[in-house]
Design an enzyme around this catalytic site. Structure first.
Site, short mmCIF file in Angstrom:
data_model
loop_
_atom_site.label_atom_id
_atom_site.label_comp_id
_atom_site.label_asym_id
_atom_site.label_seq_id
_atom_site.Cartn_x
_atom_site.Cartn_y
_atom_site.Cartn_z
N HIS A 139 -7.32 9.87 -1.47
CA HIS A 139 -6.64 9.76 -0.18
C HIS A 139 -7.43 10.39 0.96
O HIS A 139 -7.48 9.85 2.06
CB HIS A 139 -5.25 10.41 -0.28
CG HIS A 139 -4.28 9.88 0.71
ND1 HIS A 139 -2.92 9.91 0.52
CD2 HIS A 139 -4.45 9.29 1.93
CE1 HIS A 139 -2.31 9.37 1.55
NE2 HIS A 139 -3.21 8.99 2.42
N ASP B 11 0.84 -1.20 0.00
CA ASP B 11 0.00 0.00 0.00
C ASP B 11 0.87 1.25 0.00
O ASP B 11 1.71 1.43 0.88
CB ASP B 11 -0.90 0.01 1.24
CG ASP B 11 -1.79 1.24 1.27
OD1 ASP B 11 -2.84 1.23 0.59
OD2 ASP B 11 -1.42 2.23 1.96
N ARG C 221 9.36 -8.01 12.86
CA ARG C 221 7.93 -7.70 12.90
C ARG C 221 7.27 -7.91 11.55
O ARG C 221 6.07 -8.20 11.48
CB ARG C 221 7.72 -6.28 13.41
CG ARG C 221 8.09 -6.13 14.87
CD ARG C 221 7.48 -4.90 15.50
NE ARG C 221 7.90 -4.78 16.89
CZ ARG C 221 8.91 -4.05 17.33
NH1 ARG C 221 9.63 -3.35 16.46
NH2 ARG C 221 9.23 -4.00 18.60
N LYS D 278 -2.50 6.23 -3.98
CA LYS D 278 -3.58 7.19 -3.71
C LYS D 278 -3.22 8.53 -4.32
O LYS D 278 -2.04 8.90 -4.37
CB LYS D 278 -3.78 7.36 -2.19
CG LYS D 278 -3.88 6.05 -1.43
CD LYS D 278 -3.95 6.29 0.08
CE LYS D 278 -3.73 5.01 0.85
NZ LYS D 278 -2.32 4.57 0.86
N ASN E 77 3.89 -10.03 11.58
CA ASN E 77 2.60 -9.47 11.18
C ASN E 77 1.85 -10.32 10.18
O ASN E 77 0.61 -10.25 10.10
CB ASN E 77 2.79 -8.06 10.61
CG ASN E 77 3.18 -7.04 11.66
OD1 ASN E 77 3.06 -7.29 12.85
ND2 ASN E 77 3.65 -5.88 11.21
N ILE F 281 -3.13 -3.09 6.99
CA ILE F 281 -1.88 -2.70 6.32
C ILE F 281 -0.91 -2.10 7.34
O ILE F 281 -0.58 -0.92 7.28
CB ILE F 281 -2.15 -1.73 5.15
CG1 ILE F 281 -3.09 -0.59 5.58
CG2 ILE F 281 -2.73 -2.46 3.96
CD1 ILE F 281 -3.19 0.53 4.55
N LYS G 175 2.44 -0.95 9.15
CA LYS G 175 3.74 -0.48 8.66
C LYS G 175 4.80 -0.81 9.68
O LYS G 175 4.61 -0.59 10.88
CB LYS G 175 3.68 1.03 8.41
CG LYS G 175 4.95 1.60 7.75
CD LYS G 175 5.99 2.09 8.73
CE LYS G 175 5.55 3.31 9.50
NZ LYS G 175 6.65 3.82 10.38
N TYR H 40 3.33 9.98 -0.11
CA TYR H 40 4.40 9.43 0.72
C TYR H 40 5.79 9.73 0.18
O TYR H 40 6.78 9.50 0.87
CB TYR H 40 4.24 7.92 0.87
CG TYR H 40 2.95 7.46 1.52
CD1 TYR H 40 2.10 8.36 2.18
CD2 TYR H 40 2.56 6.12 1.48
CE1 TYR H 40 0.92 7.94 2.76
CE2 TYR H 40 1.39 5.70 2.07
CZ TYR H 40 0.57 6.61 2.71
OH TYR H 40 -0.60 6.19 3.28
#
Length: 286
Positions: free
Chosen positions: A116, A43, A243, A73, A247, A235, A237, A48
């Site tokens: 977004h 994603d 991790r 987005k 996840n 989603i 991060k 970003y």
């Protein structure tokens, strides 16, 4: 390997990698590692400022593009993570913005393109019309929205856009989205949760810690499994390699109904990301 949800012929893995605040070499490393260990949902967003790194990681991974669910987005708020204010995207520039994203991502299409934030130059109908033309042009497989409330979701339907793929919203055990989730279920809109482990806060709550001990899992795994059992995509991060593996390793156990309820009852209206309609002028993500 992530289990997926399917709608309208498109399949979205139930665990994806969020890339907010992953920059430069860190972003390249994390996305590459994620793909190596089995993530197939990445994603991202124009906002970003890391789409080039995401694209390079996908190319370098050797994973076939068609096996990856890639989301981006359009930046409707005029801000970037570097706190650089950019010109608010006009409707006439949406196609150009997507072309720039595709160039940076090194791909001919994205699996999902989202609005977004619910900020529109003219109105929601105009913007959706543009996004669905991009879908018709095969540059976008699915159209979704993010941070939409129930009223706006119903407006999408009333405007004739009845196949909105998903609504991406902040959701974790400390923020109830029960009413919104009910509306999304009625409208057949997939919920996608960002900040699902509340930036690590779930690991500090006694109820979730106790459940982690009961199921021999970590607090993050308990929370992400709780999401999955609600038919919600998550989603999370992380830039931590351990991790990353943790996840996605949530498919070998099931949380009992009574324990699901315990987590539901933790809601305390804790919101990490502000409502941009309330404060438009200051940088919204401090």
């Amino acid at each position: 390997m992530s289990i997926s949800f399917t709608k309208s012929g498109s399949t979205i893995p139930s665990i994806g990698l969020g890339t907010w605040e992953l920059n430069g070499s860190d972003c390249l490393r994390v996305v590459t590692e994620a793909l190596e260990i089995g993530y197939r949902h990445i994603d991202g967003a124009a906002m970003y400022e890391n789409e080039s790194e995401v694209g390079s990681a996908i190319i370098n991974s050797g994973v076939r593009r068609e096996d990856i669910f890639l989301a981006t987005k359009i930046n409707t708020i005029g801000w970037t993570p570097s706190k650089r204010k950019v010109t608010t995207l006009k409707n006439k520039d949406i196609s150009k913005s997507l072309e720039n994203s595709l160039k940076n991502l090194q791909t001919d299409y994205v699996d999902l393109l989202l609005i977004h934030w619910p900020r529109f130059e003219t109105n929601l109908g105009d913007m959706l019309e543009i996004l669905y033309k991009l879908k018709d042009a095969k540059k976008v497989k699915e159209v979704g929205v993010a941070n939409f409330n129930s009223k706006l979701l119903n407006e999408c339907i009333n405007l004739g856009f009845k196949d909105i793929f998903c609504n991406q919203v902040e959701y974790h055990p400390f923020l109830s989205q029960a009413k919104l989730l009910e509306v999304m279920q009625d409208l057949d809109i997939i919920p996608v949760a960002y900040c699902p482990i509340c930036r690590g806060d779930v690991a500090r709550h006694d109820v979730i810690i106790d459940l982690a001990e009961k199921y021999s899992k970590t607090p993050a795994q308990i929370t992400l499994r709780w999401m999955y059992q609600q038919n919600s995509v998550s989603i999370p991060k992380t830039a931590n390699s351990y991790r990353l593996r943790e996840n996605i390793d949530i498919f070998d156990f099931e949380i009992e109904s009574k324990d699901m309820l315990k987590i539901y009852n933790l809601a305390r209206n804790q919101r990490l990301v502000p409502n941009l309609e309330v404060n438009e002028l200051e940088y919204p993500f401090d």
